[in-house]
Write an enzyme that holds these catalytic residues in place. Structure first.
Site, PDB file in Angstrom:
ATOM      1  N   GLU A   7       0.796  -1.226   0.000  1.00  0.00           N
ATOM      2  CA  GLU A   7       0.000   0.000   0.000  1.00  0.00           C
ATOM      3  C   GLU A   7       0.828   1.275   0.000  1.00  0.00           C
ATOM      4  OE1 GLU A   7      -0.170  -2.417   2.215  1.00  0.00           O
ATOM      5  OE2 GLU A   7      -2.189  -2.775   2.952  1.00  0.00           O
ATOM      6  N   ASP A  80      -2.055  -5.279   3.424  1.00  0.00           N
ATOM      7  CA  ASP A  80      -2.248  -5.611   4.848  1.00  0.00           C
ATOM      8  C   ASP A  80      -3.133  -6.849   5.029  1.00  0.00           C
ATOM      9  OD1 ASP A  80      -0.650  -3.547   5.672  1.00  0.00           O
ATOM     10  OD2 ASP A  80      -2.285  -2.146   6.055  1.00  0.00           O
ATOM     11  N   ASP A  82      -5.765  -7.611   6.774  1.00  0.00           N
ATOM     12  CA  ASP A  82      -7.167  -7.550   7.193  1.00  0.00           C
ATOM     13  C   ASP A  82      -8.086  -7.437   5.976  1.00  0.00           C
ATOM     14  OD1 ASP A  82      -6.600  -5.013   6.355  1.00  0.00           O
ATOM     15  OD2 ASP A  82      -6.983  -4.026   8.274  1.00  0.00           O
ATOM     16  N   GLU A  84      -9.623  -4.905   4.735  1.00  0.00           N
ATOM     17  CA  GLU A  84      -9.296  -3.736   3.909  1.00  0.00           C
ATOM     18  C   GLU A  84      -8.145  -4.058   2.964  1.00  0.00           C
ATOM     19  OE1 GLU A  84     -10.502   0.236   3.108  1.00  0.00           O
ATOM     20  OE2 GLU A  84     -11.232  -1.053   4.718  1.00  0.00           O
ATOM     21  N   TYR A 305       1.436  -5.850  13.151  1.00  0.00           N
ATOM     22  CA  TYR A 305       0.312  -5.144  12.527  1.00  0.00           C
ATOM     23  C   TYR A 305      -0.595  -4.539  13.588  1.00  0.00           C
ATOM     24  CZ  TYR A 305      -3.334  -4.086   9.152  1.00  0.00           C
ATOM     25  OH  TYR A 305      -4.246  -3.434   8.365  1.00  0.00           O
ATOM     26  N   ARG A 307      -3.764  -3.175  13.418  1.00  0.00           N
ATOM     27  CA  ARG A 307      -5.229  -3.277  13.396  1.00  0.00           C
ATOM     28  C   ARG A 307      -5.606  -4.712  13.725  1.00  0.00           C
ATOM     29  NH1 ARG A 307      -4.086   0.041   8.891  1.00  0.00           N
ATOM     30  NH2 ARG A 307      -4.667   2.206   9.307  1.00  0.00           N
ATOM     31  N   HIS A 352      -5.311 -12.253  14.245  1.00  0.00           N
ATOM     32  CA  HIS A 352      -3.975 -11.686  14.164  1.00  0.00           C
ATOM     33  C   HIS A 352      -3.271 -11.883  15.497  1.00  0.00           C
ATOM     34  CE1 HIS A 352      -5.942  -8.582  11.248  1.00  0.00           C
ATOM     35  NE2 HIS A 352      -5.827  -9.767  10.710  1.00  0.00           N
TER      36      HIS A 352
END
Length: 764
Positions: A7, A80, A82, A84, A305, A307, A352
């Site tokens: 990203e 990432d 997740d 998203e 990570y 989130r 996670h």
């Protein structure tokens, strides 16, 4: 050559170092496409087909990826881990497939929870396919947000005011803030009294609180006025006769265990409590720590990570932490077995790890010189919390004693001391709105049953109950999490959206709803009750989680939501009048015409006005009594233009000073007077640069001769000429990226010079 997509450029730079030759790493700069920003982006008549388009600002990055992919052998999508991140990878894959540049090239999805050499290389060696379950969950979320926004926002424009908008998740959050404010306004304080005894034993002063009076237990509201308190004091003083008898002494020892490692919500809460960070700032700094920082040997990801809902720690990480504790604190400061924690969140997302340092060996003090102040503060918090969670419990000694005042009453003295600090030597968790009691760290002298203690004074104290506190960022995030509203990645954006839309304001770091926020919340609560209901919102989040796990289909979920929602929108649009939403009866008669007064919403906020408007124009401010409030005069000053009194007025952008003879005289000036910097205006050379505030409260600097001279700058002026172009003035500019610099305000010049903090302070 293999092409890897992430990203951000910072993440790309760190990963490139670990992959070496044979890999090219490019950044997508976030999402590459989104729903078209107009009606029809989600086709509700054809199974919620979604129309996407490339995000304009990222089109050049997409082109760079396309050009590079043409020469690549394989594509690795490393966004990432997740929902998203999965959606970003899928959108990119669909875009590249549509442009026919993938051809027969293999496409791999690689996932890692920390940016370290081992984690990245392991992920590349063990790729997987795209998870369509996670992608569909994200598509469903995006479709829901679009359908709510594009249908409710026009309704708000029609029924309340143009420019308003509503969202699926932030609307329940707004409701929370408004309801808390209404609780505070409705709160009626109750008086109560406590009675304490001041005691002394061998020069050690301590106090005890009355727990029994005349054989009955003393509750909070047992004594409710001064007369009762004085009577109790006299009875107790007479019975005690200068000393209290120790009736009973209890000694206990208890353990306090460390808090689990951080998840997203607890990191945001603790950073708010201890560092004063907003949720958004916390996530921005955490992102920097995750993506990689050069600590001497190239960039390295410093935390896992950020989130996450999981409190799990990898076995390797736990082993390293336990080894560090043994080497630096001693083996006795570590439990026999590693600590494990259970996730409290009822809606925990993908499994996670918790937020932890990628290596506990990166001690904050050893890498401090490579981090910014904010990065160091947040990293120190994460590092200490992670270390402490694997340390031994703290041992607390507590003692309590009952002391009798004859037959009249019993006082209780309590105290505690930390016998063995254990994990508390490294880290202590903060708390919300819970001030420490006097007994938290109070030490008592040695006390023995049957002993008599000298009484110095019996002291009644008056108290009043207090309303519930307003939410701050920490308590709001905690409440959202407890109700299951939103997810780790959304808490910061929920708060930012409420502030950006001016539905809430901050006062001493607490949320207060604006008048518009109150009206919007009331409208949604009255007419869209289900959709701002906490349980409904949480259940919808549960269903989205079920989609991401492959347990539920996303299109039936949207169908179930859409039909009753659309019916509600249409019915409200046709049957609810604007006055039903923006006006509220007070039950009070107008003093001028006798009709009922209403609470109304105007451009400057809520006010009280006559329901017979425009025939009757009576109005007054909210909170005023029955008589129209007299405006506050500015003492000792008259209008410089007509010599009438000056008064403080309320306008669209706040309070200001104006002439009492308005509209005959239109003299006005700001309530907060401009401050003269003493720096000569470089444009007209007649005035000086004045520090002023814009209508929105932002500080700027402009010439004192305005409007004759319109020269203005945003940054603080310095009485120094530019060494490059000779412009008579420099400015002091501070940015997160470059720090504090002296810069030339002339755009065509570009002069900039770094300034030390001390030098910048001396310039003020």
């Amino acid at each position: 050559m293999n092409l890897v997509i992430v990203e951000s450029p910072a993440k790309a730079k760190t990963i490139k170092k670990y992959l070496g030759k044979g890999f090219e790493v490019l950044a997508s700069y976030g999402h590459v496409r989104d729903l078209i920003p107009k009606e029809g982006a989600v086709d509700t008549e054809h199974e919620f087909a979604m129309r996407y388009d490339v995000i304009e600002r990222n089109s050049k990055h997409v082109k760079a990826i396309v050009d590079k992919l043409k020469k690549a052998d394989a594509l690795y999508l490393a966004t990432d881990p997740d929902r998203e991140g999965e959606a970003i990878s899928w959108h990119l894959y669909e875009l590249l497939k549509g442009r026919k540049v993938l051809k027969e090239k293999p496409v791999h999805r690689v996932v890692f929870h920390e940016i370290t050499k081992k984690a990245v290389q392991d992920a590349v060696d063990n790729p997987r396919d795209l998870s369509m379950e996670m992608v569909n969950a994200q598509q469903a979320r995006r479709a829901l947000d679009y359908l709510v926004g594009f249908n409710l926002s026009p309704l708000l424009w029609k029924k309340i005011r143009r420019g308003l908008s509503a969202g699926r998740v932030q609307s329940p959050a707004l409701r929370m803030i408004v309801e808390r404010e209404e609780e505070i306004e409705a709160f009626v304080a109750r008086e109560y009294w406590s009675i304490e005894a001041d005691l002394n034993k061998e020069k050690h002063a301590f106090s005890a609180k009355l727990s029994q009076l005349n054989g009955e237990k003393v509750e909070q509201f047992s004594i409710t006025n001064e007369e009762q308190a004085s009577a109790a004091e006299k009875v107790l003083s007479t019975a005690a006769n200068g000393e209290l008898d120790i009736l009973k002494v209890e000694k206990k020892q208890h353990r306090r265990n460390p808090a689990p490692p951080f998840i997203t919500s607890t990191l945001q809460q603790e950073a708010s409590r201890k560092l004063g960070f907003t949720a958004r700032r916390t996530m921005q700094v955490a992102q920097q720590l995750y993506e990689g920082i050069d600590i001497g040997n190239g960039a390295v990801g410093l935390i896992s990570y950020m989130r996450t809902d999981s409190v799990n720690l990898a076995e390797e990480a736990v082993g390293e932490i336990r080894e560090y504790i043994t080497d630096n604190y001693g083996k006795d400061q570590m439990p026999a077995e590693p600590r494990t924690f259970k996730t409290k969140s009822k809606n925990a997302q993908e499994a996670h790890e918790a937020i932890r340092p990628t290596s506990i060996g990166f001690a904050p003090k050893e890498i401090a010189s490579h981090l910014s102040k904010e990065q160091l503060k947040l990293y120190d918090l994460i590092w200490k919390r992670t270390l402490a969670c694997q340390m031994i419990h703290a041992t607390i000694d507590t003692v309590s004693a009952d002391l009798g005042a004859g037959d009249a009453g019993v006082f209780r003295a309590s105290g505690s001391t930390i016998a063995k600090p254990g994990f508390m030597a490294v880290y202590m968790e903060g708390s919300d709105d819970q001030p420490k009691t006097k007994d938290d760290e109070k030490m008592l002298p040695p006390l023995t049953e049957g002993e008599k203690i000298k009484l110095l004074l019996i002291r009644p104290e008056q108290h009043f109950t207090e309303p519930p506190p307003r939410y701050n960022e920490a308590t709001l995030v905690k409440a959202l999490e407890e109700h299951g509203i939103g997810r780790p990645s959304t808490y910061a954006s929920i708060i930012s959206t409420l502030q950006d839309r001016e539905y809430v304001e901050m006062d001493r770091k607490r949320f207060i709803p604006t008048d518009v926020g109150r009206v919007v919340s009331k409208f949604l609560t009255n007419y869209f009750t289900n959709y701002v209901d906490y349980n409904f919102t949480a259940k919808l989040e549960d269903e989205l989680d079920a989609v991401s796990r492959g347990e539920e289909e996303w299109i039936p979920l949207l169908e179930k939501f859409w039909k009753p929602f659309k019916e509600k929108v249409d019915y409200t649009g046709e049957n609810v009048k604007r006055s039903d939403v923006t006006q509220e009866p007070t039950g009070e008669a107008c003093p001028e015409c006798g009709k009922e007064l209403n609470i109304r919403l105007g451009r400057n906020g809520r006010f009280i006005g006559c329901s017979n408007y425009p025939e009757c124009s009576y109005t007054r401010d909210m909170g005023d009594g029955g008589e129209r409030a007299e405006p506050e005069k500015v003492e000792g000053r008259q209008c410089p233009e007509c010599e009438s009194d000056l008064i403080i007025r309320q306008g669209r952008y706040g309070k200001f000073i104006g002439c009492s003879s308005y509209p005959a005289c239109r003299f006005i000036e700001p309530l907060e007077k401009p401050v003269d910097t003493g720096v000569e205006c470089p444009q007209c050379h007649k005035g000086t640069m004045m520090q002023r505030k814009s209508r929105r409260g932002k500080v700027f600097y402009s010439c004192s001769t305005y409007p004759k001279c319109d020269y203005a700058v945003w940054n603080e002026p310095l009485k120094e000429p530019c060494p490059d172009c000779g412009w008579p003035m420099l400015t002091l500019k501070t940015t997160k990226k470059r720090g504090t610099e002296k810069v030339c305000p002339q755009k065509e010049c570009g002069y900039a010079e770094a300034v030390e903090v001390e030098e910048a302070a001396n310039a003020d």
